[in-house]
Design a protein around this motif. Structure first.
Motif, PDB file in Angstrom:
ATOM      1  N   UNK A 246       0.823  -1.206   0.000  1.00 51.73           N
ATOM      2  CA  UNK A 246       0.000   0.000   0.000  1.00 51.73           C
ATOM      3  C   UNK A 246       0.860   1.259   0.000  1.00 51.73           C
ATOM      4  N   UNK A 247       1.974   1.227   0.739  1.00 51.29           N
ATOM      5  CA  UNK A 247       2.905   2.357   0.731  1.00 51.29           C
ATOM      6  C   UNK A 247       3.436   2.575  -0.677  1.00 51.29           C
ATOM      7  N   UNK A 248       3.826   1.498  -1.341  1.00 52.88           N
ATOM      8  CA  UNK A 248       4.348   1.600  -2.694  1.00 52.88           C
ATOM      9  C   UNK A 248       3.322   2.211  -3.642  1.00 52.88           C
ATOM     10  N   UNK A 249       2.076   1.766  -3.523  1.00 58.12           N
ATOM     11  CA  UNK A 249       1.021   2.263  -4.394  1.00 58.12           C
ATOM     12  C   UNK A 249       0.760   3.751  -4.167  1.00 58.12           C
ATOM     13  N   UNK A 250       0.677   4.157  -2.899  1.00 53.40           N
ATOM     14  CA  UNK A 250       0.363   5.551  -2.604  1.00 53.40           C
ATOM     15  C   UNK A 250       1.526   6.477  -2.941  1.00 53.40           C
ATOM     16  N   UNK A 251       2.757   6.032  -2.673  1.00 54.19           N
ATOM     17  CA  UNK A 251       3.908   6.855  -3.024  1.00 54.19           C
ATOM     18  C   UNK A 251       4.024   6.996  -4.539  1.00 54.19           C
ATOM     19  N   UNK A 252       3.748   5.939  -5.271  1.00 51.46           N
ATOM     20  CA  UNK A 252       3.776   5.999  -6.731  1.00 51.46           C
ATOM     21  C   UNK A 252       2.759   7.015  -7.248  1.00 51.46           C
ATOM     22  N   UNK A 253       1.576   7.002  -6.646  1.00 57.55           N
ATOM     23  CA  UNK A 253       0.541   7.954  -7.063  1.00 57.55           C
ATOM     24  C   UNK A 253       0.957   9.386  -6.762  1.00 57.55           C
ATOM     25  N   UNK A 254       1.575   9.598  -5.610  1.00 60.16           N
ATOM     26  CA  UNK A 254       2.010  10.960  -5.253  1.00 60.16           C
ATOM     27  C   UNK A 254       3.188  11.422  -6.099  1.00 60.16           C
ATOM     28  N   UNK A 255       4.014  10.493  -6.529  1.00 56.75           N
ATOM     29  CA  UNK A 255       5.082  10.886  -7.447  1.00 56.75           C
ATOM     30  C   UNK A 255       4.480  11.429  -8.730  1.00 56.75           C
ATOM     31  N   UNK A 256       3.412  10.788  -9.187  1.00 57.53           N
ATOM     32  CA  UNK A 256       2.753  11.222 -10.413  1.00 57.53           C
ATOM     33  C   UNK A 256       2.000  12.530 -10.222  1.00 57.53           C
ATOM     34  N   UNK A 257       1.294  12.662  -9.084  1.00 56.01           N
ATOM     35  CA  UNK A 257       0.428  13.835  -8.890  1.00 56.01           C
ATOM     36  C   UNK A 257       1.143  15.031  -8.277  1.00 56.01           C
ATOM     37  N   UNK A 258       2.201  14.774  -7.488  1.00 54.87           N
ATOM     38  CA  UNK A 258       2.851  15.869  -6.754  1.00 54.87           C
ATOM     39  C   UNK A 258       4.350  15.961  -7.008  1.00 54.87           C
ATOM     40  N   UNK A 259       4.897  15.031  -7.781  1.00 60.10           N
ATOM     41  CA  UNK A 259       6.325  15.080  -8.086  1.00 60.10           C
ATOM     42  C   UNK A 259       7.224  14.843  -6.891  1.00 60.10           C
ATOM     43  N   UNK A 260       6.762  14.041  -5.924  1.00 59.55           N
ATOM     44  CA  UNK A 260       7.552  13.844  -4.710  1.00 59.55           C
ATOM     45  C   UNK A 260       8.866  13.129  -5.026  1.00 59.55           C
ATOM     46  N   UNK A 261       9.880  13.435  -4.232  1.00 57.70           N
ATOM     47  CA  UNK A 261      11.194  12.812  -4.370  1.00 57.70           C
ATOM     48  C   UNK A 261      11.636  12.135  -3.082  1.00 57.70           C
ATOM     49  N   UNK A 262      10.712  11.974  -2.169  1.00 51.36           N
ATOM     50  CA  UNK A 262      11.034  11.320  -0.913  1.00 51.36           C
ATOM     51  C   UNK A 262       9.776  11.027  -0.124  1.00 51.36           C
ATOM     52  N   UNK A 263       9.917  10.163   0.876  1.00 49.85           N
ATOM     53  CA  UNK A 263       8.799   9.834   1.736  1.00 49.85           C
ATOM     54  C   UNK A 263       9.308   9.213   3.023  1.00 49.85           C
ATOM     55  N   UNK A 264       8.427   9.121   4.022  1.00 52.66           N
ATOM     56  CA  UNK A 264       8.858   8.544   5.298  1.00 52.66           C
ATOM     57  C   UNK A 264       7.841   7.555   5.833  1.00 52.66           C
ATOM     58  N   UNK A 265       8.333   6.732   6.759  1.00 47.62           N
ATOM     59  CA  UNK A 265       7.498   5.721   7.414  1.00 47.62           C
ATOM     60  C   UNK A 265       7.490   5.980   8.912  1.00 47.62           C
ATOM     61  N   UNK A 266       6.304   5.963   9.466  1.00 42.85           N
ATOM     62  CA  UNK A 266       6.062   6.062  10.886  1.00 42.85           C
ATOM     63  C   UNK A 266       5.539   4.702  11.358  1.00 42.85           C
ATOM     64  N   UNK A 267       6.164   3.825  12.172  1.00 43.36           N
ATOM     65  CA  UNK A 267       7.514   4.054  12.577  1.00 43.36           C
ATOM     66  C   UNK A 267       8.105   2.718  12.979  1.00 43.36           C
ATOM     67  N   UNK A 268       9.427   2.666  13.234  1.00 45.44           N
ATOM     68  CA  UNK A 268      10.177   1.420  13.406  1.00 45.44           C
ATOM     69  C   UNK A 268       9.638   0.573  14.553  1.00 45.44           C
ATOM     70  N   UNK A 269       9.253   1.208  15.651  1.00 43.47           N
ATOM     71  CA  UNK A 269       8.753   0.476  16.812  1.00 43.47           C
ATOM     72  C   UNK A 269       7.549  -0.388  16.441  1.00 43.47           C
ATOM     73  N   UNK A 270       6.623   0.193  15.664  1.00 41.63           N
ATOM     74  CA  UNK A 270       5.428  -0.543  15.258  1.00 41.63           C
ATOM     75  C   UNK A 270       5.772  -1.670  14.299  1.00 41.63           C
ATOM     76  N   UNK A 271       6.785  -1.460  13.444  1.00 39.77           N
ATOM     77  CA  UNK A 271       7.218  -2.515  12.529  1.00 39.77           C
ATOM     78  C   UNK A 271       7.719  -3.717  13.324  1.00 39.77           C
ATOM     79  N   UNK A 272       8.504  -3.456  14.368  1.00 35.98           N
ATOM     80  CA  UNK A 272       9.006  -4.542  15.213  1.00 35.98           C
ATOM     81  C   UNK A 272       7.869  -5.273  15.915  1.00 35.98           C
ATOM     82  N   UNK A 273       6.837  -4.541  16.318  1.00 37.73           N
ATOM     83  CA  UNK A 273       5.731  -5.132  17.061  1.00 37.73           C
ATOM     84  C   UNK A 273       4.778  -5.921  16.161  1.00 37.73           C
ATOM     85  N   UNK A 274       4.923  -5.755  14.848  1.00 34.59           N
ATOM     86  CA  UNK A 274       4.039  -6.454  13.917  1.00 34.59           C
ATOM     87  C   UNK A 274       4.874  -7.044  12.782  1.00 34.59           C
TER      88      UNK A 274
END
Length: 434
Positions: A246-274
């Motif tokens: 889902x992150x890949x899909x949404x970032x791809x869409x924003x690259x097309x619509x907003x020309x983004x060149x970066x993005x972030x993930x919130x957050x490492x603690x939750x990744x470890x917990x899941x």
């Protein structure tokens, strides 16, 4: 050589496999991982995982400013009265993040969060002491910068939208040589004023597109702030969030619509917990691939994978050990075997380090004894590194190994002679680094 001719040459070299992705002048995308307690308590293992993840920026979330000016990393005191008082090993651990081989190029600290009084305390301290070199704010942040080697301070102001004190604080930090980043989710007029007055000191805007900012449009914020924002999403949890896909899909869409060149993930603690929701490397790959950047700093892009035995069940083939995702794995029904990578286009590269990531569904399947070998014909092999008695203490743990090498090889082979006692051998990911 300049301009279009240089860019054309670089593109051709990349396509032919004559340069590693990390050499590309065209790769400007950035991926950021926020993290809390594990970034402080996780030690070397966490640093190695971050280095091999593919994220280009690590964000230490979050520094709280007490009413007396003391700085606290979540619940751990780190600076008091102009002196670093945190964990003694933390500065060296953080310094290792940018030591090769690594994807990490930048380290930031975040100040503030929801439901705290950090920026109110900053306002009060600015009013009573100012921001000169004798003020407690200056002394403490100078001590923090010196100890941790941070490159920037991010304003996660969610408790007080006071422009004057935020600008004074930002100018103080800029005077220390720190960049300023902004992390808004609402109140665009406040952020417009802060950014305008801090000028070129602000080099990034991290836009929250989750929780209270879930409805934010990166294109609209970019237009309002006069800078292309870097949108952020939350990772998957039991109550919501986004999978890597889902992150890949949404970032791809924003690259097309907003020309983004970066993005972030919130957050490492939750990744470890899941852990079933994806690893840090999976989320980095989701952003990087959406924005056209390499999945990580590894040389292994576009080559051919061979192995001593067929990958067993469908989805666990040999190629999975080099696909940039630790959520997939190579699995064979024997306790030993080899797997090798051949660069495409007849290319060869000098590798001086490599990483091995454990899938760790069953620790007995993890590799224990192995050698890394290099070859230019796929027949005659030179042993470059040998390891014995290796163990992986946690799922998706990445270990990185360095070795002395000045020869460019077309093939690199990991020859595993024993696992940790199981009937099968599995490896989630292998990386090769210059």
């Amino acid at each position: 050589m300049k301009g279009k001719a240089f860019k054309a040459l670089m593109s051709c070299l990349l396509l032919l496999g004559l340069l590693p992705w990390s050499a590309s002048a065209e790769t400007v995308s950035e991926s950021v991982i926020y993290g809390g307690g594990p970034f402080y308590a996780g030690g070397t293992d966490t640093m190695n995982t971050l280095k091999a993840s593919g994220f280009t920026t690590v964000m230490l979330w979050t520094i709280h400013v007490n009413s007396n000016g003391d700085l606290v990393y979540n619940d751990q005191p780190v600076v008091s009265n102009g002196t670093y008082v945190g964990k003694a090993s933390w500065p060296a651990e953080l310094a290792s993040l940018k030591q090769a081989p690594t994807s990490v190029k930048r380290l930031e600290i975040s100040v503030g969060s929801w439901g705290v009084s950090d920026f109110q305390n900053i306002k009060n301290l600015v009013a009573t002491q100012g921001t000169g070199t004798g003020s407690i704010l200056y002394k403490n942040f100078a001590a923090l910068k010196s100890a941790l080697g941070v490159d920037a301070v991010s304003f996660d102001n969610e408790d007080l939208y006071d422009v004057n004190s935020a600008v004074a604080f930002g100018k103080m930090l800029s005077g220390m040589g720190l960049k300023i980043t902004l992390c808004p989710y609402t109140n665009v007029s406040y952020w417009q004023s802060v950014k305008s007055q801090l000028g070129s000191s602000v080099d990034r805007v991290y836009l929250q597109v989750y929780d209270g900012g879930a409805g934010n449009d990166p294109a609209a914020w970019s237009s309002q702030l006069g800078m292309t924002v870097m949108p952020g999403l939350d990772s998957k949890t039991s109550s919501g969030g986004n999978t890597p896909a889902q992150v890949n899909s949404r970032m791809s869409a924003w690259k097309s619509s907003a020309g983004i060149q970066g993005g972030f993930i919130w957050y490492y603690d939750a990744i470890l917990n899941n852990p079933g929701g994806g690893s840090a490397a999976d989320y980095a790959a989701a952003i990087n691939s959406a924005l056209g950047a390499p999945a990580n700093g590894s040389l292994t892009t576009g080559g051919t994978v061979s192995a001593s035995a067929m990958g067993s069940p469908s989805g666990e083939e040999k190629e999975k050990a080099f696909d940039g995702s630790s959520s997939t794995k190579w699995l064979i029904f024997t306790n030993a075997g080899w797997i090798q990578y051949q660069f495409g286009g007849g290319a060869s590269h000098i590798a001086t380090s490599y990483s091995v990531t454990s899938a760790n569904d069953f620790p007995a399947r993890d590799p224990k004894n192995w050698s890394l070998q290099g070859s230019n014909n796929g027949t005659s092999w030179t042993t470059l590194d040998t390891r014995t008695g290796q163990t992986f203490a946690s799922r998706f743990l990445t270990k990185t190994y360095t070795f002395s090498n000045t020869t460019a090889y077309s093939y690199y082979r990991l020859n595993v002679t024993a696992n940790n006692g199981g009937a099968e051998l599995q490896i989630a990911e292998i990386g090769l680094y210059p």
